[in-house]
Design a protein around this motif. Sequence first.
Motif, PDB file in Angstrom:
ATOM      1  N   GLY A 153      -0.824   4.752   3.225  1.00 20.96           N
ATOM      2  CA  GLY A 153      -1.557   3.758   2.456  1.00 20.96           C
ATOM      3  C   GLY A 153      -2.189   2.747   3.395  1.00 20.96           C
ATOM      4  O   GLY A 153      -1.539   2.266   4.319  1.00 20.96           O
ATOM      5  N   LEU A 177      -6.694   7.155  -8.589  1.00 17.39           N
ATOM      6  CA  LEU A 177      -5.807   8.081  -7.874  1.00 17.39           C
ATOM      7  C   LEU A 177      -5.662   9.395  -8.646  1.00 17.39           C
ATOM      8  O   LEU A 177      -5.720  10.467  -8.071  1.00 17.39           O
ATOM      9  CB  LEU A 177      -4.430   7.463  -7.684  1.00 17.39           C
ATOM     10  N   GLU A 195       0.809  -1.220   0.000  1.00 19.72           N
ATOM     11  CA  GLU A 195       0.000   0.000   0.000  1.00 19.72           C
ATOM     12  C   GLU A 195       0.846   1.275   0.000  1.00 19.72           C
ATOM     13  O   GLU A 195       0.360   2.358  -0.318  1.00 19.72           O
ATOM     14  CB  GLU A 195      -0.983   0.012   1.169  1.00 19.72           C
ATOM     15  N   ARG A 225       2.302   7.593  -4.772  1.00 17.70           N
ATOM     16  CA  ARG A 225       1.697   8.172  -5.978  1.00 17.70           C
ATOM     17  C   ARG A 225       0.791   9.351  -5.618  1.00 17.70           C
ATOM     18  O   ARG A 225       0.849  10.403  -6.249  1.00 17.70           O
ATOM     19  CB  ARG A 225       0.872   7.117  -6.718  1.00 17.70           C
ATOM     20  N   PHE A 226      -0.070   9.138  -4.624  1.00 18.60           N
ATOM     21  CA  PHE A 226      -1.005  10.183  -4.219  1.00 18.60           C
ATOM     22  C   PHE A 226      -0.255  11.434  -3.777  1.00 18.60           C
ATOM     23  O   PHE A 226      -0.575  12.543  -4.207  1.00 18.60           O
ATOM     24  CB  PHE A 226      -1.912   9.668  -3.101  1.00 18.60           C
ATOM     25  N   ASP A 270      -5.698  -0.620  -2.493  1.00 20.22           N
ATOM     26  CA  ASP A 270      -6.100  -1.247  -3.750  1.00 20.22           C
ATOM     27  C   ASP A 270      -6.718  -0.260  -4.741  1.00 20.22           C
ATOM     28  O   ASP A 270      -7.303  -0.662  -5.736  1.00 20.22           O
ATOM     29  CB  ASP A 270      -7.067  -2.405  -3.491  1.00 20.22           C
ATOM     30  N   MET A 271      -6.559   1.030  -4.501  1.00 16.87           N
ATOM     31  CA  MET A 271      -7.091   2.036  -5.412  1.00 16.87           C
ATOM     32  C   MET A 271      -6.290   2.016  -6.710  1.00 16.87           C
ATOM     33  O   MET A 271      -5.062   1.984  -6.691  1.00 16.87           O
ATOM     34  CB  MET A 271      -7.025   3.421  -4.770  1.00 16.87           C
ATOM     35  N   SER A 272      -6.970   2.039  -7.835  1.00 14.62           N
ATOM     36  CA  SER A 272      -6.293   1.983  -9.129  1.00 14.62           C
ATOM     37  C   SER A 272      -5.571   3.294  -9.423  1.00 14.62           C
ATOM     38  O   SER A 272      -5.909   4.353  -8.887  1.00 14.62           O
ATOM     39  CB  SER A 272      -7.302   1.700 -10.246  1.00 14.62           C
ATOM     40  N   LYS A 273      -4.595   3.220 -10.297  1.00 20.09           N
ATOM     41  CA  LYS A 273      -3.835   4.401 -10.701  1.00 20.09           C
ATOM     42  C   LYS A 273      -4.755   5.454 -11.317  1.00 20.09           C
ATOM     43  O   LYS A 273      -4.636   6.634 -11.057  1.00 20.09           O
ATOM     44  CB  LYS A 273      -2.736   3.989 -11.684  1.00 20.09           C
ATOM     45  N   VAL A 284      -4.946   6.577   1.973  1.00 23.82           N
ATOM     46  CA  VAL A 284      -5.184   6.164   0.595  1.00 23.82           C
ATOM     47  C   VAL A 284      -5.398   4.658   0.576  1.00 23.82           C
ATOM     48  O   VAL A 284      -4.541   3.911   1.049  1.00 23.82           O
ATOM     49  CB  VAL A 284      -3.982   6.536  -0.302  1.00 23.82           C
ATOM     50  N   ASN A 312       0.715   3.304  -3.404  1.00 20.15           N
ATOM     51  CA  ASN A 312      -0.380   4.239  -3.655  1.00 20.15           C
ATOM     52  C   ASN A 312      -0.224   5.522  -2.852  1.00 20.15           C
ATOM     53  O   ASN A 312      -0.557   6.603  -3.337  1.00 20.15           O
ATOM     54  CB  ASN A 312      -1.730   3.588  -3.369  1.00 20.15           C
TER      55      ASN A 312
END
Length: 151
Positions: A109, A147, A13, A19-20, A141-144, A138, A16
């Motif tokens: 995450g 995000l 996690e 990335r966020f 398992d949130m997709s790119k 975040v 993500n």
Amino acid sequence: MRKFLVVLDDSRECLNAMRFAAMRAANTGGGVAILSVIPPDEFNHWIGVGAVMREEARERIHAHFEVFAKWMRDKQGVDPELVIREGDAVPEIISHVQSDPEVGVLVLGAAVDKKGPGPIITQLMRNSSGLPIPITVVPGDMSKERLEAVT
């Protein structure tokens, strides 16, 4: 400049959260600080062995950081900073936030298994009174694409 603080660890996690934080920093003109905490129990060996293990842990952290930093620089135009601390994760996170007035948001995450969001999030929720900034959680398992839509 407001910085988004992200904790670097070996969890899935974490990706993500990185990335966020990078996307939010790029969209708001902020920065990213990546904090990695080396647990103290890793070095309860003989003094010489402990020193070698500490240095190896730092090398792994730098290598892991460079992967995220390259992506942030190339894709988001954000040049993150790395902070390494030794101790227990939650007290070190709180201590870093309190010592750096530019940190404006902690980004974590959340794990997606049945055990809960993860030990850091669970402990921080219990000790959040020591944290003078908001926490953004975040989903792991949130997709790119999702995000990108929320940043």
